[in-house]
Design a protein around this motif. Structure first.
Motif, PDB file in Angstrom:
ATOM      1  N   THR A   1       0.816  -1.182  -0.098  1.00 22.27           N
ATOM      2  CA  THR A   1      -0.011  -0.201   0.101  1.00 22.27           C
ATOM      3  C   THR A   1       0.904   1.177   0.132  1.00 22.27           C
TER       4      THR A   1
ATOM      5  N   ARG B   1      -7.962   7.656  -1.126  1.00 26.30           N
ATOM      6  CA  ARG B   1      -9.211   6.676  -1.039  1.00 26.30           C
ATOM      7  C   ARG B   1      -9.851   6.876   0.196  1.00 26.30           C
TER       8      ARG B   1
ATOM      9  N   ASN C   1     -14.954   6.771   5.890  1.00 19.87           N
ATOM     10  CA  ASN C   1     -14.304   7.232   4.603  1.00 19.87           C
ATOM     11  C   ASN C   1     -14.611   8.554   4.334  1.00 19.87           C
TER      12      ASN C   1
ATOM     13  N   ASN D   1     -11.321   4.486  11.165  1.00 22.42           N
ATOM     14  CA  ASN D   1     -12.670   3.902  11.596  1.00 22.42           C
ATOM     15  C   ASN D   1     -12.664   3.406  12.941  1.00 22.42           C
TER      16      ASN D   1
END
Ligand code: UT7
Length: 327
Positions: A29, A37, A255, A282
């Motif tokens: 990543t 994103r 998000n 989150n």
């Protein structure tokens, strides 16, 4: 039915920070992918010697202090969590014991990211019915214990933390009302497949990493925006209010693109939404009480303001609370 208000809020965030560059060494990543994103830059991780109840206790103590209510005046404890210390006793009972409160009901609710919203609505009804005067609604999530740190599609998203509110009977309306809903037919798109009674933990489930959370992110994305807009619109309609009457929305922080999608769907500027996803990621049910506490302590919510919470999560569950700030 009597009125019910939020008398004080509190939160607890573990001090250990895992930032995006740490993940670059763990999975395939990049900081750039995670930020563009999701909006997340870093998240907190609970230390090994703490669990959800320990973080919940700290958040509860901070809410008790903020509300100037002492533990012996608490009539019930509700804890929203999908990362309980154990199957049982409930995390709420563990928190009750750690706070030294005797002879009151304490129980957990499982509504994933919408848990705090469901908890506030349950607390409102317990108090409005006249049986109870003051309660603690806590959301505490140790999501790192449910996270597969080899799965890049999910590990970068989650963080740990806890938030709480003291809720009490009031002369004027505070928690005006809520819209809460569920659709169990979508249960499989966000779940922890093993470890429960359907598929108890075994060598096989551990080897296949089935006790960790799995998510079909892209499928959830669209439903999240639609259901959160629906929850706010239904509440506004019920109270014959306009979206402009809301001074601040405290959304679930899954998000940043979802939050902006809800703002667009409701026709509201993104500035009306409190965002702290960049710091914590989150934290499931804990996102809303942590954000509520931060916004209140920063002076972003004034006495008389109408605010709304809104969330969406596993179950599927979704909902919103409409709150007049009376503090
Ligand atoms: O808490 C409430 C419930 N949860 C939610 O509401 C979450 C809702 N969903 C989301 O927030 C987003 O769908 C995610 C953040 C989970 C994923 O974002 P996305 O823009 O929907 O990405 P995607 O799943 O469509 O994946 C796009 C690409 C894929 O590669 P290919 O197939 O295009 O080559 C993924 O394999 O991004 C890849 N990818 C990653 N790349 C780098 C997935 N995760 C990562 C990652 N780093 N961490």
């Amino acid at each position: 039915m009597g009125d019910v208000t939020i008398a004080g809020t509190g939160s607890f965030l573990p001090s250990f920070v895992l930032n995006n560059s740490d993940f670059e060494m763990m999975v395939d990543t990049s900081d750039e992918w995670i930020v563009t994103r999701t909006g997340i830059k870093e998240r907190r991780i609970c230390p090994k010697n703490m669990a959800s109840s320990d973080m919940g206790v700290e958040a509860a103590k901070s809410a008790l202090k903020d509300s100037e209510v002492s533990p012996e005046n608490i009539d019930f404890i509700i804890c929203a969590t999908v990362s309980p210390d154990k199957f049982f006793p409930s995390t709420a009972c563990l928190i009750q014991a750690k706070l030294g409160i005797k002879d009151i009901p304490a129980f957990d609710i499982s509504a994933a990211c919408s848990g705090f919203i469901f908890g506030l609505e349950i607390a409102r009804n317990l108090i409005a019915g006249g049986g109870y005067k003051t309660g603690l609604v806590i959301a505490s999530e140790c999501m790192s214990r449910l996270t597969d740190y080899t799965d890049r599609s999910i590990c970068v998203l989650l963080g740990d933390g806890a938030g709480a509110a003291v809720v009490k009977a009031s002369e004027t309306p505070g928690i005006m009302g809520s819209y809460i809903s569920s659709d169990g037919s979508y249960g499989d798109i966000l779940n922890a497949p093993a470890g429960g009674s359907a598929r108890p933990a075994s060598f096989d489930t551990v080897e296949k990493r089935l006790h960790f959370m799995k998510m079909e992110g892209a499928a959830l994305f669209k439903i999240a925006i639609e259901t959160m807009c629906e929850a706010i619109n239904k509440l506004l309609k019920r109270f014959n209010m306009k979206k402009e009457d809301i001074s601040l929305i405290i959304p679930h922080q899954a998000n940043l693109r979802i939050i902006n999608g809800v703002a667009k769907g409701l026709g509201l500027p993104p500035e009306k939404f409190y965002v702290n996803i960049e710091k914590y990621g989150n934290m499931s049910a804990a996102c809303i009480p942590v954000a509520l506490d931060e916004a209140a302590k920063k002076g972003l919510i004034k006495k008389g303001d109408i605010i709304a919470t809104v969330a969406f999560g596993g179950g599927l569950t979704w909902g919103a609370n409409l709150i007049k700030w009376t503090k």
